[in-house]
Write a protein that holds these residues in place. Structure first.
Motif, PDB file in Angstrom:
ATOM      1  N   ASP A  39       0.811  -1.214   0.000  1.00 18.70           N
ATOM      2  CA  ASP A  39       0.000   0.000   0.000  1.00 18.70           C
ATOM      3  C   ASP A  39       0.845   1.265   0.000  1.00 18.70           C
ATOM      4  N   ASP A  40       2.160   1.148   0.160  1.00 17.44           N
ATOM      5  CA  ASP A  40       3.017   2.326   0.272  1.00 17.44           C
ATOM      6  C   ASP A  40       3.282   3.070  -1.044  1.00 17.44           C
ATOM      7  N   PHE A  42       2.961   5.030  -4.607  1.00 15.17           N
ATOM      8  CA  PHE A  42       1.901   5.836  -5.202  1.00 15.17           C
ATOM      9  C   PHE A  42       2.062   6.004  -6.702  1.00 15.17           C
ATOM     10  N   ARG A  45      -0.409   4.176  -9.783  1.00 12.84           N
ATOM     11  CA  ARG A  45      -1.328   3.262  -9.109  1.00 12.84           C
ATOM     12  C   ARG A  45      -2.753   3.758  -9.254  1.00 12.84           C
ATOM     13  N   ARG A  48      -4.567   6.756  -7.081  1.00 16.67           N
ATOM     14  CA  ARG A  48      -3.526   7.375  -6.267  1.00 16.67           C
ATOM     15  C   ARG A  48      -2.908   8.507  -7.071  1.00 16.67           C
ATOM     16  N   SER A  49      -2.516   9.551  -6.374  1.00 13.32           N
ATOM     17  CA  SER A  49      -1.960  10.708  -7.073  1.00 13.32           C
ATOM     18  C   SER A  49      -0.747  11.239  -6.315  1.00 13.32           C
ATOM     19  N   THR A  50      -0.109  12.212  -6.909  1.00 21.39           N
ATOM     20  CA  THR A  50       1.016  12.883  -6.265  1.00 21.39           C
ATOM     21  C   THR A  50       0.564  13.536  -4.975  1.00 21.39           C
ATOM     22  N   ASP A  52      -1.796  12.550  -3.001  1.00 19.87           N
ATOM     23  CA  ASP A  52      -1.952  11.505  -1.978  1.00 19.87           C
ATOM     24  C   ASP A  52      -0.598  11.145  -1.365  1.00 19.87           C
ATOM     25  N   ALA A  53       0.433  11.082  -2.185  1.00 18.55           N
ATOM     26  CA  ALA A  53       1.777  10.769  -1.694  1.00 18.55           C
ATOM     27  C   ALA A  53       2.271  11.858  -0.745  1.00 18.55           C
ATOM     28  N   SER A  56       0.471  11.624   2.553  1.00 13.81           N
ATOM     29  CA  SER A  56       0.969  10.496   3.337  1.00 13.81           C
ATOM     30  C   SER A  56       2.293  10.834   4.012  1.00 13.81           C
TER      31      SER A  56
END
Length: 67
Positions: A39-40, A42, A45, A48-50, A52-53, A56
Motif C-alpha cells: 500500500d506504500d 503511489f 497506481r 492514487r496521485s502525487t 496523496d503521496a 501520506s
C-alpha cells in the motif's frame, strides 16, 4: 527513427487494435496484481496521485497529536 549505424527503424505507434488489446489485458490483470502490491507506493497506481503521496508523507512526519 534514425539508428546509430545510419539506418532507420520504423516508429512504433500502436494501432487501434493494439490499444484495445492492451486495455483488455490491463482490465483483466490489474485486479490480480493490485492485491499483491504494497500500500506504500503511489506511482502509476489506481486511484492514487502525487497529492496523496504528499499527504501520506506529511502525516508520517507530523508529530502525533495528543487526544
Amino acid at each position: 527513427m534514425p539508428k546509430g549505424d545510419g539506418r532507420e527503424r520504423p516508429l512504433g505507434i500502436p494501432t487501434v487494435h493494439d490499444r484495445v488489446v492492451q486495455e483488455a489485458l490491463r482490465m483483466v490483470l490489474e485486479p490480480i496484481y493490485e492485491e499483491d502490491f504494497s500500500d506504500d507506493p503511489f506511482g502509476f497506481r489506481l486511484n492514487r496521485s502525487t497529492h496523496d503521496a504528499i499527504t501520506s508523507v506529511y502525516q508520517r512526519l507530523s508529530p502525533a497529536q495528543p487526544s
